[in-house]
Design a protein around this motif. Structure first.
Motif, short mmCIF file in Angstrom:
data_model
loop_
_atom_site.label_atom_id
_atom_site.label_comp_id
_atom_site.label_asym_id
_atom_site.label_seq_id
_atom_site.Cartn_x
_atom_site.Cartn_y
_atom_site.Cartn_z
N ARG A 163 -37.43 -95.62 -13.65
CA ARG A 163 -36.60 -96.03 -14.80
C ARG A 163 -36.14 -97.47 -14.70
NH1 ARG A 163 -31.26 -96.36 -15.92
NH2 ARG A 163 -30.70 -95.97 -13.75
N ASP A 180 -35.28 -85.75 -14.58
CA ASP A 180 -35.45 -87.01 -15.30
C ASP A 180 -34.85 -86.95 -16.71
OD1 ASP A 180 -36.77 -89.68 -15.26
OD2 ASP A 180 -37.80 -88.82 -16.99
N THR A 193 -32.20 -85.46 -17.58
CA THR A 193 -30.74 -85.41 -17.54
C THR A 193 -30.12 -86.66 -16.92
OG1 THR A 193 -31.09 -83.08 -17.06
CG2 THR A 193 -28.84 -83.87 -16.91
N HIS A 194 -30.77 -87.22 -15.92
CA HIS A 194 -30.17 -88.33 -15.16
C HIS A 194 -30.80 -89.62 -15.66
CE1 HIS A 194 -28.23 -85.35 -12.62
NE2 HIS A 194 -29.37 -84.69 -12.70
N ARG A 195 -30.18 -90.16 -16.71
CA ARG A 195 -30.82 -91.26 -17.43
C ARG A 195 -30.16 -92.62 -17.17
NH1 ARG A 195 -30.75 -87.00 -21.49
NH2 ARG A 195 -28.86 -87.94 -22.33
#
Ligand SMILES: C[S@@+](CC[C@H](N)C(=O)[O-])C[C@H]1O[C@@H](n2cnc3c(N)ncnc32)[C@H](O)[C@@H]1O
Length: 259
Positions: free
Chosen positions: A43, A11, A13-15
């Protein structure tokens, strides 16, 4: 995504992509119900469900679902929460209800292993889409590098490159990425290495099978969907197979009754 990728590291890193939440929020405006397949930590869903509507997020990853639930304010009632997150598989899900919007953001489709799984997922999306509803998804555009990249470019991907700096539980980590690309199989096996204080290292892999634009169009039609837009970005610029970095796709049911 395989479960071993720790939810907190994933979470951090992958925003998402610039403009994605705004795009999906505009698309969901006026919807009474929204389903997100591959919702991760919530998200997108938590930001796009209109006030008074319901949202259901489905994911395979228990750790990400736990994050989503922890971050979700209590809206609606306990018996009928406005936002809910449940474990489920986007290839086989059968909730027995339909939604005004079905979303698969941020290359969620690329988690699927082959063309049969892609079709199963689009079938799932169609089966959960209300008549007049919209399926919307986005992914990184692969057409350009799939057709045009050289063997030399392929080799470069294989080297560790620093990608990001993130803070996890109060500790600073640098994130490094290395990928193995197989053009014939349309796969990218991305590896991430997090290096933190005191030499602490965490590693995870993220296998992906990318989908080309034409394949997405054809598979969606096979699933009984009618493509209504293929854009090259969230600003709705035309998709350019050679140059676009994003693929943003919208479809409706092919038959007005929602077949
Ligand atoms: C690239 S992430 C996108 C997360 C979220 N949609 C976002 O935009 O931040 C893809 C998500 O799909 C989930 N996933 C992968 N395969 C799945 C499957 N077969 N069914 C449901 N979820 C799946 C992964 O666990 C991951 O959370």
């Amino acid at each position: 995504m395989s479960e071993p990728y720790d939810a907190i590291f994933y979470d951090a890193t992958h925003r998402g992509s610039a403009g994605d939440v705004e795009f999906y929020a505009a698309l969901c405006d006026g919807a009474q119900s929204v389903l997100e397949l591959g919702c991760g930590s919530g998200r997108v869903l938590s930001a796009v469900v209109p006030s008074g509507a319901t949202g259901v997020g489905v994911d395979l990853h228990e750790g990400l679902l736990a994050l989503a639930r922890a971050r979700t304010p209590t809206l609606g009632t306990d018996a009928a929460p406005a936002l809910s997150y449940r474990r489920g598989d986007m290839r086989t899900l059968a909730l027995g209800r339909r939604f005004d919007r079905v979303l698969i953001p941020y290359s969620g489709l690329f988690c699927l292993a082959d063309a049969a799984e892609l079709l199963a997922c689009l079938d799932t999306a169609a089966a959960h889409l209300a008549p007049g509803g919209l399926l919307a998804l986005d992914a990184y555009a692969a057409d350009g590098f799939h057709h045009l990249a050289s063997q030399e470019d392929m080799g470069k991907l294989d080297e560790w490159a620093e990608l990001d700096a993130v803070e996890i539980d109060g500790a600073a980590f640098t994130v490094h990425e290395r990928s193995r690309w197989d053009r014939e199989a349309q796969t990218i096996e991305a590896h991430y290495r997090y290096v933190g204080p005191g030499g602490r290292v965490y590693e995870a892999a993220l296998p992906q099978r990318y989908v080309l634009a034409e394949e997405l169009m054809l598979a969606s039609m096979r699933a009984g969907l009618e493509p209504s837009a293929l854009w090259g970005g969230f600003d709705q610029r035309p998709f350019d197979p050679e140059a676009s970095e994003h693929m943003v796709f919208v479809a409706t049911h092919a038959s007005p009754a929602g077949g």
